[in-house]
Motif scaffolding. Sequence first.
Motif, short mmCIF file in Angstrom:
data_model
loop_
_atom_site.label_atom_id
_atom_site.label_comp_id
_atom_site.label_asym_id
_atom_site.label_seq_id
_atom_site.Cartn_x
_atom_site.Cartn_y
_atom_site.Cartn_z
N SER A 155 59.87 26.42 14.83
CA SER A 155 60.36 25.34 13.98
C SER A 155 61.06 25.93 12.76
O SER A 155 60.96 27.14 12.49
CB SER A 155 59.19 24.46 13.52
OG SER A 155 58.36 25.19 12.63
N GLY A 156 61.73 25.06 11.99
CA GLY A 156 62.42 25.54 10.79
C GLY A 156 61.47 26.16 9.79
O GLY A 156 61.77 27.21 9.19
N GLY A 157 60.31 25.55 9.60
CA GLY A 157 59.34 26.10 8.67
C GLY A 157 58.79 27.44 9.13
O GLY A 157 58.58 28.35 8.33
N ALA A 183 67.70 23.97 3.38
CA ALA A 183 67.99 23.33 4.66
C ALA A 183 66.81 22.56 5.23
O ALA A 183 66.91 21.97 6.30
CB ALA A 183 68.44 24.39 5.67
N LEU A 184 65.67 22.56 4.53
CA LEU A 184 64.47 21.92 5.04
C LEU A 184 64.34 20.49 4.53
O LEU A 184 64.85 20.15 3.46
CB LEU A 184 63.22 22.71 4.62
CG LEU A 184 63.21 24.21 5.00
CD1 LEU A 184 61.91 24.85 4.54
CD2 LEU A 184 63.39 24.39 6.51
N ASP A 185 63.63 19.64 5.29
CA ASP A 185 63.39 18.29 4.81
C ASP A 185 62.37 18.33 3.67
O ASP A 185 61.70 19.34 3.44
CB ASP A 185 62.91 17.39 5.95
CG ASP A 185 61.60 17.84 6.57
OD1 ASP A 185 60.59 17.95 5.84
OD2 ASP A 185 61.58 18.10 7.78
N HIS A 191 55.88 21.92 1.33
CA HIS A 191 54.88 22.79 1.95
C HIS A 191 55.26 24.26 1.76
O HIS A 191 54.40 25.09 1.41
CB HIS A 191 54.77 22.47 3.44
CG HIS A 191 53.92 23.45 4.20
ND1 HIS A 191 52.54 23.48 4.10
CD2 HIS A 191 54.26 24.46 5.05
CE1 HIS A 191 52.07 24.46 4.86
NE2 HIS A 191 53.08 25.06 5.45
N MET A 192 56.53 24.59 1.95
CA MET A 192 56.97 25.97 1.81
C MET A 192 56.92 26.44 0.35
O MET A 192 56.72 27.63 0.08
CB MET A 192 58.38 26.14 2.38
CG MET A 192 58.46 26.05 3.90
SD MET A 192 57.34 27.19 4.74
CE MET A 192 57.88 28.77 4.09
#
Length: 362
Positions: A155-157, A183-185, A191-192
């Motif tokens: 996934s992106g994360g 680029a993340l929602d 979270h990141m």
Amino acid sequence: MERQSGGGLGAVQRLGAPLSQAKLRIDGIAKRYGPVVALEPVSLEVRTGELMTILGPSGSGKTTLLQVICGLVEPDGGRLFIDGHDRTAMPVHQRDIGLVFQNYALFPHLTVGENIGFPLKMRGRPAAEVRERVAAALAMVQLGHLAARFPRELSGGQQQRVALARCFVYQPAIILMDEPLGALDRQLREHMQIEIKKLHRETGATIVYVTHDQEEALALSDRICLMNHARIEQVGTPQEIYAHPRTTFTASFIGTSTLLRGVVEGDALVTPLGRFALPEGRLAGAAALVIRPEHLRLGAGENTIEGVVSETVYAGAETRLLFDLADGTTAVLRLPTGMAAPEIGTAVQAHWATDAAVLVPL
């Protein structure tokens, strides 16, 4: 930053340890592209073990400053020091700087473990050390069970965590992050942010983090360097910059504010809306009072303004009330939890305590 010998990533700075001398010192660095000033002469220190955010709108100079730090752009003037040594003319590959990009830049043909181990292999580290450090890095970002997968299977994360682990694994002197979460929602981005804060705390790494997102800067930073028009506007902790802005730009870019402009006369600011008492820290001449939404209260009081409700904004945890003043200023206040918002078009009054405002020059 003290390095560990052998494998493993362990913490290199104890939690709560004081930040020491400057890891990175920028002294009068400037850059022009023909007639365009990309960076006015700026000076800045980043302490060992600090997470410094370079924050600003597009065109403010933050990306140029990042490129100068990592050696991708040669400055027209000034000097750059890492650990007290002049590194202004040093090529990129010799600066001991790690980079984390927005697009992750993972190798699609390599597994997660191979991607993370790549910087160590390129530096000729023994195979046993590479395996040990990769295992420690995977554990640090909680991806040990995905070591054999390829980036396209993540996934992106998860890809972002691999990119972070690849950068942390060889313990560079400084880690530069260029809008790594852009680029993340929203949910994954938040979270990141927590993951990056954990990695920073556990490793004691010195991080320079570039973003245009003021909420991200407030959440992540030990200190923020706010840039505007190719120069540094203000440097300070998130609390200092939010509570004590030194300019109207800082007050407007970091959070939401009501700005009342006027001229200082004695112990008051004289504005088209009336005279308002001054907080501590007097100025002379043209100035503005900065009032944060949480410091405005409905009703008349110590300093009172009047307006007409133009909008209400419900944001889950709070509701903000916007009302237009006679001079065209839009004021913003935070309504108490559970309080019904006045209808649009309603005339309202609001007040604030004198010491809750901040006076800045115009």
